[in-house]
Design an enzyme around this catalytic site. Structure first.
Site, PDB file in Angstrom:
ATOM      1  CB  VAL A  50       1.987   1.584   7.141  1.00 43.24           C
ATOM      2  CG1 VAL A  50       1.053   0.506   6.592  1.00 43.24           C
ATOM      3  CG2 VAL A  50       1.782   1.752   8.643  1.00 43.24           C
ATOM      4  CB  CYS A  51       2.380   0.148   2.787  1.00 42.90           C
ATOM      5  SG  CYS A  51       1.944  -0.504   1.161  1.00 42.90           S
ATOM      6  CB  THR A  52       5.623   1.740  -0.572  1.00 32.53           C
ATOM      7  OG1 THR A  52       4.381   2.448  -0.689  1.00 32.53           O
ATOM      8  CG2 THR A  52       5.510   0.411  -1.304  1.00 32.53           C
TER       9      THR A  52
END
Lengths: 224, 224
Positions: free
Chosen positions: B100-102
């Site tokens: 998820v995300c970075t």
């Protein structure tokens, strides 16, 4: 002085009811979030995650915002006199009285929802009058200084709305962009209004017992 | 045998990157979620909440799904040889490799995104080729057994999609209804495509330094 927000935890809390709003509201400028429980011991949730409080009912600093999440543990929390006493005491003094999901029943038991429109999880909405509240079908209901979100994920919408009220729309929009909150659910089943009927019926069957537990707890006096 | 899901934590994780998917995936039948970190000590996040691991890199059971959240701590995690080694080792054996995300940059540094389409937080998307990935503008990108979500709140959409793949659409829809995931953001600012320009510019200015830190970390070898 920094804005002081307190999230009230209890065993069996639905962690996303709390962690969603925590993520949003923590991003407001000059804000301190307190995670409050009966003691500093980790609090069990409905997942593998246990939550570490930062303060206790006895030591919590004054709160501008009180936020009560929901979950399967709400029924037990409703008969916990220390918790209800804390919410009543701090809720009466707070600028904003708020909840997510079935946390509304805790606000109600503490006398903070009398004749107020309130949102809660869809499966429990019709029980709100038992704690004096007026059920709202809104995802986020605002009635004066009382702001309540619907089930679980409504906490993110609730928190963005509250951030907008407290810090202004520009700040709330910046938080929304930072969290990339441009939701795109892969299914259309998030509301009983349009979820497939077998899915809704299965869920409703699962809530029968939980609703009974909630109702019994509402009818029991809190224990000190 | 129960499905085994491991969430990999590190200091400075964005807690909602993890707690959103945790809430969704914990609701799948016959599933055990492990919260994995270097030690059992509480892990600092970008909020007041510290997260308690349930297991460590050394003791974690075999994982069917590995999920790596993102956050400001990713830059430091990229040069943490023990963490990268764990993700590489377990990612190579898992049925599903996810972030998820970075968190995508951690998968990439572990060699798990070579020539794979991957999503990440919008402000870091153009850096994905530095770890061998093909940037996707999708909120959730699937490429074979690699499923990656965009920024923070995309974790909920990601997890519902993954739950649908693993347990079937009916189960995922039931989870969505239980979490009342019928999102209704009070503002339209969740994507740089349509956020008000001053809001986007303010955010982009804030990401300049974080992007530099990320880039430097990608160019540094992991330390054992």
């Amino acid at each position: 002085m920094a804005l002081s927000i307190g999230f009230v935890l209890f065993p069996g809390v639905t962690q996303l009811d709390f962690t969603g709003p925590l993520q949003v509201l923590s991003a407001m400028p000059d804000t301190t979030c307190h995670i409050v429980a009966a003691s500093l011991d980790p609090v069990e949730t409905d997942t593998a995650l246990r939550l570490i409080p930062t303060t206790t009912f006895a030591t919590c600093p004054p709160l501008d915002v009180i936020c009560v999440p929901g979950g399967g543990g709400v029924a037990a929390a409703l008969v916990d006199g220390a918790l209800i006493g804390f919410v009543k005491d701090r809720g009466e003094q707070a600028k904003w009285v708020t909840s997510v999901c079935t946390g509304a029943f805790i606000l109600g038991r503490a006398g903070l929802l009398r004749n107020r429109r309130a949102a809660t999880h869809w499966a429990y909405r019709d029980l709100l009058p038992l704690v004096g509240a007026l059920p709202s079908v809104a995802r986020v209901a605002r009635d004066g200084n009382v702001v309540t979100g619907g089930g679980v994920t409504a906490g993110i919408d609730f928190a963005l709305m509250l951030a907008g009220e407290i810090a202004g729309p520009g700040v709330a929009q910046g938080i929304q962009l930072g969290l990339e909150y441009d939701p795109s659910p892969p299914f259309d089943a998030g509301s009983p209004k349009f979820a497939p009927e077998p899915v809704r019926e299965r869920l409703e069957a699962r809530y029968v017992e939980r609703r009974q537990r909630m109702q019994q707890a509402i009818e029991s006096p809190p224990k000190l």
